[in-house]
Design an enzyme around this catalytic site. Structure first.
Site, PDB file in Angstrom:
ATOM      1  N   CYS A   2     -14.232 -32.947 -75.736  1.00  0.00           N
ATOM      2  CA  CYS A   2     -13.806 -32.413 -77.050  1.00  0.00           C
ATOM      3  C   CYS A   2     -13.439 -33.731 -77.582  1.00  0.00           C
ATOM      4  O   CYS A   2     -13.307 -34.788 -77.098  1.00  0.00           O
ATOM      5  CB  CYS A   2     -12.441 -31.673 -76.989  1.00  0.00           C
ATOM      6  SG  CYS A   2     -13.079 -30.228 -75.705  1.00  0.00           S
ATOM      7  N   ARG A  27     -20.270 -35.812 -81.179  1.00  0.00           N
ATOM      8  CA  ARG A  27     -20.409 -35.267 -79.822  1.00  0.00           C
ATOM      9  C   ARG A  27     -20.582 -34.090 -79.553  1.00  0.00           C
ATOM     10  O   ARG A  27     -20.885 -33.665 -78.401  1.00  0.00           O
ATOM     11  CB  ARG A  27     -18.864 -35.180 -79.607  1.00  0.00           C
ATOM     12  CG  ARG A  27     -17.877 -36.665 -79.724  1.00  0.00           C
ATOM     13  CD  ARG A  27     -16.433 -36.406 -79.697  1.00  0.00           C
ATOM     14  NE  ARG A  27     -16.351 -36.189 -78.511  1.00  0.00           N
ATOM     15  CZ  ARG A  27     -15.595 -37.241 -77.329  1.00  0.00           C
ATOM     16  NH1 ARG A  27     -15.596 -38.133 -77.768  1.00  0.00           N
ATOM     17  NH2 ARG A  27     -15.336 -36.705 -76.150  1.00  0.00           N
ATOM     18  N   TRP A  77     -15.500 -28.360 -77.345  1.00  0.00           N
ATOM     19  CA  TRP A  77     -16.910 -28.104 -76.656  1.00  0.00           C
ATOM     20  C   TRP A  77     -16.252 -27.330 -75.454  1.00  0.00           C
ATOM     21  O   TRP A  77     -15.558 -27.783 -74.451  1.00  0.00           O
ATOM     22  CB  TRP A  77     -17.630 -29.485 -76.140  1.00  0.00           C
ATOM     23  CG  TRP A  77     -18.692 -29.226 -75.055  1.00  0.00           C
ATOM     24  CD1 TRP A  77     -18.616 -29.316 -73.793  1.00  0.00           C
ATOM     25  CD2 TRP A  77     -20.007 -28.841 -75.572  1.00  0.00           C
ATOM     26  NE1 TRP A  77     -19.911 -29.021 -73.289  1.00  0.00           N
ATOM     27  CE2 TRP A  77     -20.817 -28.836 -74.309  1.00  0.00           C
ATOM     28  CE3 TRP A  77     -20.513 -28.732 -76.887  1.00  0.00           C
ATOM     29  CZ2 TRP A  77     -22.008 -28.382 -74.351  1.00  0.00           C
ATOM     30  CZ3 TRP A  77     -21.840 -28.675 -76.631  1.00  0.00           C
ATOM     31  CH2 TRP A  77     -22.781 -28.361 -75.487  1.00  0.00           C
ATOM     32  N   ASN A 103      -7.957 -32.607 -74.669  1.00  0.00           N
ATOM     33  CA  ASN A 103      -9.472 -32.933 -74.191  1.00  0.00           C
ATOM     34  C   ASN A 103      -9.150 -33.087 -72.805  1.00  0.00           C
ATOM     35  O   ASN A 103      -8.391 -33.955 -72.169  1.00  0.00           O
ATOM     36  CB  ASN A 103      -9.749 -34.291 -75.087  1.00  0.00           C
ATOM     37  CG  ASN A 103     -11.151 -34.746 -74.521  1.00  0.00           C
ATOM     38  OD1 ASN A 103     -11.859 -34.122 -73.709  1.00  0.00           O
ATOM     39  ND2 ASN A 103     -11.475 -36.204 -74.833  1.00  0.00           N
ATOM     40  N   GLY A 104     -10.124 -32.529 -72.095  1.00  0.00           N
ATOM     41  CA  GLY A 104      -9.874 -32.820 -70.371  1.00  0.00           C
ATOM     42  C   GLY A 104      -9.962 -31.399 -69.763  1.00  0.00           C
ATOM     43  O   GLY A 104     -10.382 -30.513 -70.482  1.00  0.00           O
ATOM     44  N   GLU A 486     -38.402 -36.584 -60.943  1.00  0.00           N
ATOM     45  CA  GLU A 486     -37.469 -36.870 -62.316  1.00  0.00           C
ATOM     46  C   GLU A 486     -37.904 -38.299 -62.798  1.00  0.00           C
ATOM     47  O   GLU A 486     -37.853 -38.413 -63.961  1.00  0.00           O
ATOM     48  CB  GLU A 486     -36.099 -36.649 -61.885  1.00  0.00           C
ATOM     49  CG  GLU A 486     -35.230 -37.028 -63.077  1.00  0.00           C
ATOM     50  CD  GLU A 486     -35.044 -35.873 -64.104  1.00  0.00           C
ATOM     51  OE1 GLU A 486     -35.987 -34.904 -64.041  1.00  0.00           O
ATOM     52  OE2 GLU A 486     -34.401 -36.133 -64.947  1.00  0.00           O
ATOM     53  N   LYS A 490     -38.840 -38.877 -66.719  1.00  0.00           N
ATOM     54  CA  LYS A 490     -38.147 -39.785 -67.619  1.00  0.00           C
ATOM     55  C   LYS A 490     -39.134 -40.926 -68.158  1.00  0.00           C
ATOM     56  O   LYS A 490     -39.397 -40.972 -69.214  1.00  0.00           O
ATOM     57  CB  LYS A 490     -37.035 -40.341 -66.886  1.00  0.00           C
ATOM     58  CG  LYS A 490     -35.875 -39.579 -66.579  1.00  0.00           C
ATOM     59  CD  LYS A 490     -35.105 -39.069 -67.588  1.00  0.00           C
ATOM     60  CE  LYS A 490     -35.540 -37.748 -68.149  1.00  0.00           C
ATOM     61  NZ  LYS A 490     -34.975 -36.884 -67.671  1.00  0.00           N
ATOM     62  N   GLU A 493     -41.728 -39.543 -70.493  1.00  0.00           N
ATOM     63  CA  GLU A 493     -40.879 -38.587 -71.743  1.00  0.00           C
ATOM     64  C   GLU A 493     -40.400 -39.953 -72.907  1.00  0.00           C
ATOM     65  O   GLU A 493     -40.697 -39.737 -73.835  1.00  0.00           O
ATOM     66  CB  GLU A 493     -39.652 -38.032 -71.427  1.00  0.00           C
ATOM     67  CG  GLU A 493     -39.659 -36.513 -70.769  1.00  0.00           C
ATOM     68  CD  GLU A 493     -38.371 -35.966 -70.679  1.00  0.00           C
ATOM     69  OE1 GLU A 493     -38.178 -34.898 -70.986  1.00  0.00           O
ATOM     70  OE2 GLU A 493     -37.480 -36.606 -69.768  1.00  0.00           O
ATOM     71  N   HIS A 509     -54.209 -37.198 -50.374  1.00  0.00           N
ATOM     72  CA  HIS A 509     -54.894 -35.933 -50.545  1.00  0.00           C
ATOM     73  C   HIS A 509     -55.383 -36.237 -52.143  1.00  0.00           C
ATOM     74  O   HIS A 509     -55.566 -35.288 -53.073  1.00  0.00           O
ATOM     75  CB  HIS A 509     -54.105 -34.716 -50.718  1.00  0.00           C
ATOM     76  CG  HIS A 509     -53.874 -34.558 -49.026  1.00  0.00           C
ATOM     77  ND1 HIS A 509     -54.703 -33.974 -48.034  1.00  0.00           N
ATOM     78  CD2 HIS A 509     -52.810 -34.848 -48.344  1.00  0.00           C
ATOM     79  CE1 HIS A 509     -54.137 -34.121 -46.897  1.00  0.00           C
ATOM     80  NE2 HIS A 509     -52.814 -34.642 -46.939  1.00  0.00           N
ATOM     81  N   LYS A 608     -34.907 -30.973 -77.477  1.00  0.00           N
ATOM     82  CA  LYS A 608     -33.632 -30.657 -76.556  1.00  0.00           C
ATOM     83  C   LYS A 608     -33.771 -29.419 -76.058  1.00  0.00           C
ATOM     84  O   LYS A 608     -33.204 -29.169 -74.802  1.00  0.00           O
ATOM     85  CB  LYS A 608     -32.570 -31.053 -77.190  1.00  0.00           C
ATOM     86  CG  LYS A 608     -31.172 -31.116 -76.404  1.00  0.00           C
ATOM     87  CD  LYS A 608     -31.024 -32.480 -75.582  1.00  0.00           C
ATOM     88  CE  LYS A 608     -30.230 -32.633 -74.430  1.00  0.00           C
ATOM     89  NZ  LYS A 608     -30.459 -33.278 -73.356  1.00  0.00           N
TER      90      LYS A 608
HETATM   91  C1  G6P Z   1     -36.593 -29.666 -72.592  1.00  0.00           C
HETATM   92  C2  G6P Z   1     -35.600 -30.844 -72.648  1.00  0.00           C
HETATM   93  C3  G6P Z   1     -35.393 -31.355 -71.125  1.00  0.00           C
HETATM   94  C4  G6P Z   1     -34.931 -30.030 -70.243  1.00  0.00           C
HETATM   95  C5  G6P Z   1     -35.961 -28.864 -70.201  1.00  0.00           C
HETATM   96  C6  G6P Z   1     -35.278 -27.760 -69.583  1.00  0.00           C
HETATM   97  O1  G6P Z   1     -38.010 -30.012 -72.376  1.00  0.00           O
HETATM   98  O2  G6P Z   1     -36.480 -31.874 -73.200  1.00  0.00           O
HETATM   99  O3  G6P Z   1     -34.484 -32.479 -71.046  1.00  0.00           O
HETATM  100  O4  G6P Z   1     -34.803 -30.742 -68.860  1.00  0.00           O
HETATM  101  O5  G6P Z   1     -36.143 -28.472 -71.617  1.00  0.00           O
HETATM  102  O6  G6P Z   1     -34.114 -27.467 -70.497  1.00  0.00           O
HETATM  103  P1  G6P Z   1     -33.075 -26.742 -70.114  1.00  0.00           P
HETATM  104  O7  G6P Z   1     -31.974 -26.512 -71.322  1.00  0.00           O
HETATM  105  O8  G6P Z   1     -33.334 -25.128 -69.617  1.00  0.00           O
HETATM  106  O9  G6P Z   1     -32.183 -27.333 -68.813  1.00  0.00           O
END
Ligand code: G6P
Length: 613
Positions: A2, A27, A77, A103-104, A486, A490, A493, A509, A608
């Site tokens: 927050c 934020r 938040w 906040n916390g 992952e 990354k 992306e 394989h 996102k």
């Molecule tokens: C999008 C985002 C990713 C995320 C994926 C799943 O592709 O860019 O960062 O991992 O969606 O989203 P979620 O909100 O379900 O974790």
């Protein structure tokens, strides 16, 4: 998470609060509120209008708010209690003459609330913050002074906080305090300010002081007095501010992704906070599934997309080892079209930072219709998934702005592993000592993450050395396999380079056919049970001319002998390793993207939150 702001002694206090809250908007938040005080009464306005809350707040405040010279404001938040006007800050005590923002996370809020309610206090929200307000009220009746009351109340609180409290009995005074969550103070002539973040005060003053843990500030117009919990006067730290507003919003980092990478230790600590009681029992109170149901489970199915899917893959290893239950992990968009076999003895776990991804939401709906128990691990309180699931386990990573998930993923792994331990406790598949051992290790993750993040310069050097490459293969085995996936995700992306993640055993394989000089292989060879086999894979790709980067534990000389580049990370046990092993892979992707001049916060073609199939 927050954002907070406060001011006393300002002719334009209302504008200070609203402008400050606007500057904290980056934020991410779901609701907002302000309270301005005079001797007679508290003028409070709160709205829960998502990301429009501050704009709406501006519209609802009345002209007489302008006449007050002191007040506090908050953007929320949600962590405890869904986003609503009633849960928005500031909160009041029973008398309605004391207002508080926070906040916390108050970890022992349930115990404190039970005691206060028994003593006659009436709680009107679902928040941990309101409990704090009533605690101060209780102490105020005893001590008579706001400063003493706050000090006595905080002595009872476990958790993290930055707070600001005001009383209509002394409306020029704001008492503020912090533990873990940041708090800064600003003085400009006859006006005193406080805020959670620098951007809230830029443009008002650059004469800023920072409170340290367990320090309490008494703000009056143009002056501040800071003491510790024992009442001893302390000298607050002076802050040198040479940021502009934009970089301040990013906490001084170049971009949100870097900021969010640095927030990972906090995200993990907050996700663990208050979830293990004094007897070592894991308490996941919003799961809402009885021990009887959990004992009778026959299998677990995890459904997720993107990075959340990778967190789910890590959880598979933990659930199977600790809870001794069969586990399937499915890409959500595939799950609902494959006619899965489900009944009421199946636990379907959706994993989603946003709680809105349509494929995961639909997969969870499909599972419910098939009679399965459905829970969700997510980062947004009251999201669609949280509302529809039988139970929720919130990650408490705070808002994530960068499109590529970072801190939400590590928080998901930790939350899922807590769930695995909870199942093991309920089902008796691990001894008390075994659970306690893992929990001890989990508590050390915050420190391990700090240490790993602090080694960014070494990762940057490796990134510079391979900056010309176009093909990357990430290999891992066991829990290192999702880490590799992952890392590859990354990299593609953020840098738009070709990157694939594979289990090391699959190398022969197919992928080996394309390995040639110029390819970069990133091998995750931290201390899992299959490290030797991973090193055999490294030898295979090296023999074919690939450049090899190995992620290895500190002091692993065996690895150093076979790699072109070693990225060292602190050691941890195999199932917890992904939490910190992911970090250098995030950094590698970010540095490679930067070397190509790309915007790491907003990769092309990606969103996102994906609310279309
Ligand atoms: C999008 C985002 C990713 C995320 C994926 C799943 O592709 O860019 O960062 O991992 O969606 O989203 P979620 O909100 O379900 O974790």
């Amino acid at each position: 998470m927050c954002g907070i702001i406060g001011v006393t002694g300002a002719a334009d206090a209302l504008d200070v609060l609203l402008d400050g809250l606007e500057r904290l908007e980056y934020r991410g938040y779901d609701s907002a509120g302000i309270a301005l005080l005079d001797h007679e009464e508290i003028f409070r306005a709160r709205v829960a209008d998502g990301t429009h809350s501050v704009t709406t707040l501006r519209k609802v405040v009345k002209a007489d708010y302008r006449q007050r010279a002191a007040g506090i404001g908050h953007v929320r938040w949600a962590t405890h209690g869904h986003p609503s006007e009633g849960n928005a800050h500031p909160h009041l005590d029973c008398s309605g003459r004391l207002a508080i923002i926070h906040n916390g996370i108050v970890e022992n809020h349930s115990q404190l609330a039970a005691r206060l309610i028994k003593a006659g206090h009436v709680m009107v929200s679902e928040t941990d913050t309101e409990v704090l307000g009533h605690l101060v009220e209780e102490q105020l009746r005893r001590s008579g002074g706001l400063l003493e009351a706050v000090r006595a109340a905080l002595a009872e609180v476990r958790g993290s906080f930055s707070i600001a409290v005001m009383s209509a009995d002394d409306p020029e005074l704001i008492v503020a305090a912090r533990r873990i969550s940041p708090l800064i103070i600003g003085i400009d002539g006859a006006v005193s300010y406080l805020a959670s973040d620098i951007p809230a005060l830029l443009g008002r003053t650059r004469n800023l002081l920072a409170l340290d843990d367990d320090q309490i500030a008494e703000l009056r117009p143009g002056s501040v007095r800071v003491t510790d919990l024992d009442g001893q006067i302390v000298e607050p730290r002076q802050l040198i501010v040479d940021w502009d507003v934009e970089s301040a919003q990013k906490g001084g980092y170049d971009n949100f992704m870097t900021k969010e990478i640095h927030e990972q230790p906090r995200a993990v600590a907050d996700t663990l906070a208050g979830r293990v009681d004094a007897s070592g029992t894991i308490v996941l109170d919003q799961l809402l599934l009885s021990d009887e149901i959990l004992s009778g489970l026959s299998k677990i199915v995890v459904v997720a997309c993107g990075s959340s899917f990778h967190a789910g893959l890590v959880a598979k290893y933990a659930f199977e080892r600790w809870a001794r239950l069969p586990v399937e992990v499915d890409i959500a968009s595939e799950f609902r079209y494959r006619d899965p076999v489900l009944d009421e003895t199946c636990l379907v776990v959706g994993v989603s930072q946003s709680g809105e991804t349509v494929d995961t939401l639909q997969a969870m709906r499909h599972a419910r219709e098939s009679g399965a128990r459905v829970i969700v691990v997510c980062n947004v309180v009251d999201s669609s998934m949280a509302r529809e699931a039988d139970g929720v386990l919130y990650t408490r990573a705070g808002p994530e702005v960068g499109v590529a998930a970072t801190k939400t993923v590590v928080a998901q792994i930790v939350a899922l592993e807590l769930l695995g331990l909870h199942l093991a406790q309920v089902r008796g598949s691990l001894s008390g000592a075994e659970v306690a051992g893992v929990l001890d290790e989990m508590r050390q993750l915050e420190q391990l993450l700090e240490e790993t993040i602090g080694r960014a310069a070494a990762v940057e050097e490796v990134a510079e050395a391979v900056a010309g490459a176009r093909d990357f293969f990430f290999l891992g085995r066991h829990a290192g396999y999702p880490t590799a996936l992952e890392g590859a995700l990354k990299l593609k992306e953020l840098s738009y380079l070709h990157a694939e993640g594979y289990p090391g055993g699959e190398l022969k394989h197919g992928p080996l056919a394309v390995i040639e000089p110029g390819c970069v292989v990133v091998a995750v060879a931290t201390g899992g049970p299959l490290k030797e086999k991973m090193l055999a894979n490294v030898a295979e790709v090296k023999a074919r001319g690939a450049t090899v980067i190995v992620l290895a534990e500190d002091g692993d000389d065996e690895v150093a002998a076979v790699a072109d580049f070693v990225i060292s990370v602190p050691a941890a046990s195999d199932l917890l390793s992904p939490v910190k092993d992911i970090v250098p892979l995030q950094q590698l992707a970010s540095y490679l993207a930067r070397s190509r001049g790309l915007d790491v916060d907003r990769p092309r073609n990606l969103a996102k939150t994906v609310t279309v199939e």
